[in-house]
Scaffold this motif. Structure first.
Motif, PDB file in Angstrom:
ATOM      1  N   UNK A  42      23.467  71.949  -5.679  1.00 10.56           N
ATOM      2  CA  UNK A  42      23.938  71.929  -7.063  1.00 10.56           C
ATOM      3  C   UNK A  42      24.033  73.353  -7.554  1.00 10.56           C
ATOM      4  N   UNK A  43      25.210  73.746  -8.001  1.00 10.29           N
ATOM      5  CA  UNK A  43      25.377  75.111  -8.497  1.00 10.29           C
ATOM      6  C   UNK A  43      25.829  75.048  -9.945  1.00 10.29           C
ATOM      7  N   UNK A  44      25.204  75.856 -10.745  1.00  6.28           N
ATOM      8  CA  UNK A  44      25.575  75.927 -12.157  1.00  6.28           C
ATOM      9  C   UNK A  44      26.567  77.062 -12.332  1.00  6.28           C
ATOM     10  N   UNK A  45      27.663  76.779 -13.004  1.00 10.10           N
ATOM     11  CA  UNK A  45      28.672  77.794 -13.264  1.00 10.10           C
ATOM     12  C   UNK A  45      28.197  78.693 -14.405  1.00 10.10           C
ATOM     13  N   UNK A  46      28.262  80.017 -14.237  1.00  5.75           N
ATOM     14  CA  UNK A  46      27.861  80.894 -15.335  1.00  5.75           C
ATOM     15  C   UNK A  46      28.907  80.865 -16.453  1.00  5.75           C
ATOM     16  N   UNK A  47      28.456  81.206 -17.636  1.00  2.00           N
ATOM     17  CA  UNK A  47      29.379  81.265 -18.784  1.00  2.00           C
ATOM     18  C   UNK A  47      30.386  82.383 -18.549  1.00  2.00           C
ATOM     19  N   UNK A  48      31.535  82.298 -19.237  1.00  2.00           N
ATOM     20  CA  UNK A  48      32.599  83.275 -18.994  1.00  2.00           C
ATOM     21  C   UNK A  48      32.182  84.696 -19.318  1.00  2.00           C
ATOM     22  N   UNK A  49      31.440  84.914 -20.348  1.00  2.00           N
ATOM     23  CA  UNK A  49      31.058  86.265 -20.753  1.00  2.00           C
ATOM     24  C   UNK A  49      29.731  86.700 -20.146  1.00  2.00           C
ATOM     25  N   UNK A  50      29.111  85.850 -19.372  1.00  2.00           N
ATOM     26  CA  UNK A  50      27.782  86.149 -18.822  1.00  2.00           C
ATOM     27  C   UNK A  50      27.912  87.115 -17.647  1.00  2.00           C
ATOM     28  N   UNK A  51      27.245  88.259 -17.760  1.00  2.00           N
ATOM     29  CA  UNK A  51      27.234  89.231 -16.658  1.00  2.00           C
ATOM     30  C   UNK A  51      25.853  89.364 -16.054  1.00  2.00           C
ATOM     31  N   UNK A  52      24.971  88.478 -16.396  1.00  2.00           N
ATOM     32  CA  UNK A  52      23.599  88.524 -15.885  1.00  2.00           C
ATOM     33  C   UNK A  52      23.545  88.070 -14.434  1.00  2.00           C
ATOM     34  N   UNK A  53      22.325  87.980 -13.894  1.00  2.00           N
ATOM     35  CA  UNK A  53      22.182  87.554 -12.504  1.00  2.00           C
ATOM     36  C   UNK A  53      22.642  86.117 -12.309  1.00  2.00           C
ATOM     37  N   UNK A  54      23.070  85.840 -11.107  1.00  2.00           N
ATOM     38  CA  UNK A  54      23.536  84.492 -10.793  1.00  2.00           C
ATOM     39  C   UNK A  54      22.367  83.529 -10.840  1.00  2.00           C
ATOM     40  N   UNK A  55      22.592  82.327 -11.336  1.00  2.00           N
ATOM     41  CA  UNK A  55      21.497  81.364 -11.405  1.00  2.00           C
ATOM     42  C   UNK A  55      21.068  80.930 -10.013  1.00  2.00           C
ATOM     43  N   UNK A  56      19.802  80.630  -9.873  1.00  2.00           N
ATOM     44  CA  UNK A  56      19.259  80.201  -8.601  1.00  2.00           C
ATOM     45  C   UNK A  56      19.571  78.737  -8.339  1.00  2.00           C
ATOM     46  N   UNK A  57      19.099  78.222  -7.227  1.00  2.00           N
ATOM     47  CA  UNK A  57      19.341  76.811  -6.914  1.00  2.00           C
ATOM     48  C   UNK A  57      18.638  75.903  -7.917  1.00  2.00           C
ATOM     49  N   UNK A  58      19.257  74.811  -8.215  1.00  2.00           N
ATOM     50  CA  UNK A  58      18.736  73.881  -9.214  1.00  2.00           C
ATOM     51  C   UNK A  58      18.204  72.602  -8.572  1.00  2.00           C
ATOM     52  N   UNK A  59      17.589  72.699  -7.439  1.00  2.00           N
ATOM     53  CA  UNK A  59      17.045  71.519  -6.794  1.00  2.00           C
ATOM     54  C   UNK A  59      17.042  71.698  -5.284  1.00  2.00           C
ATOM     55  N   UNK A  60      16.673  70.655  -4.589  1.00  2.00           N
ATOM     56  CA  UNK A  60      16.603  70.762  -3.128  1.00  2.00           C
ATOM     57  C   UNK A  60      17.996  70.854  -2.507  1.00  2.00           C
ATOM     58  N   UNK A  61      18.043  71.526  -1.372  1.00  2.00           N
ATOM     59  CA  UNK A  61      19.288  71.611  -0.607  1.00  2.00           C
ATOM     60  C   UNK A  61      19.358  70.379   0.282  1.00  2.00           C
ATOM     61  N   UNK A  62      20.464  69.674   0.221  1.00  2.00           N
ATOM     62  CA  UNK A  62      20.641  68.450   0.995  1.00  2.00           C
ATOM     63  C   UNK A  62      21.537  68.775   2.186  1.00  2.00           C
ATOM     64  N   UNK A  63      21.027  68.518   3.383  1.00  2.00           N
ATOM     65  CA  UNK A  63      21.814  68.743   4.592  1.00  2.00           C
ATOM     66  C   UNK A  63      22.220  67.392   5.149  1.00  2.00           C
ATOM     67  N   UNK A  64      23.506  67.142   5.138  1.00  2.00           N
ATOM     68  CA  UNK A  64      24.024  65.860   5.598  1.00  2.00           C
ATOM     69  C   UNK A  64      23.962  65.778   7.122  1.00  2.00           C
ATOM     70  N   UNK A  65      23.737  64.585   7.623  1.00  2.00           N
ATOM     71  CA  UNK A  65      23.710  64.374   9.071  1.00  2.00           C
ATOM     72  C   UNK A  65      25.137  64.489   9.609  1.00  2.00           C
ATOM     73  N   UNK A  66      25.302  65.175  10.768  1.00  2.00           N
ATOM     74  CA  UNK A  66      26.648  65.298  11.331  1.00  2.00           C
ATOM     75  C   UNK A  66      27.204  63.940  11.754  1.00  2.00           C
ATOM     76  N   UNK A  67      28.513  63.850  11.780  1.00  2.00           N
ATOM     77  CA  UNK A  67      29.165  62.605  12.173  1.00  2.00           C
ATOM     78  C   UNK A  67      28.943  62.346  13.664  1.00  2.00           C
ATOM     79  N   UNK A  68      29.097  61.102  14.102  1.00  2.00           N
ATOM     80  CA  UNK A  68      28.927  60.794  15.527  1.00  2.00           C
ATOM     81  C   UNK A  68      29.891  61.565  16.428  1.00  2.00           C
TER      82      UNK A  68
END
Length: 98
Positions: A42-68
């Motif tokens: 989940x990535x949060x988009x920064x505001x248009x005028x925001x020049x601050x640091x990029x927001x960090x991750x907002x939850x766990x990273x989900x790694x999908x299982x590869x297809x057969x």
């Protein structure tokens, strides 16, 4: 024989070196890439005028299982690599003669 170099033998050594030295590791890397899943975060988009640091991750990273199909391709890659290693060991154990 032309001079001191046997060109056909040199060509065979170069081709074998490229296959073993670059082909087998590339095949292993392809197998790893096929077995690795894609991450979705989940990535949060920064505001248009925001020049601050990029927001960090907002939850766990989900790694999908590869297809057969990807798992089958990875298994084929890894099987080929293991087969090449086994063939090389048998070749060396036989004294280096075919």
């Amino acid at each position: 024989m032309n001079g001191l170099i046997e060109w056909s033998s040199l060509g065979q050594v170069v081709v074998a070196g490229v296959i073993v030295g670059a082909g087998i590791p590339a095949l292993f890397a392809l197998g790893l890439r096929l077995v690795a899943g894609t991450s979705e975060q989940a990535s949060a988009e920064p505001a248009r005028g925001d020049t601050g640091p990029a927001p960090g991750p907002k939850g766990p990273v989900v790694i999908a299982r590869p297809s057969p199909l990807r798992l089958a391709g990875a298994l084929l890659c890894f099987g080929t690599v293991v087969g090449a290693i086994a063939a090389g060991l048998v070749f060396l154990a036989a004294g280096g003669h075919s």
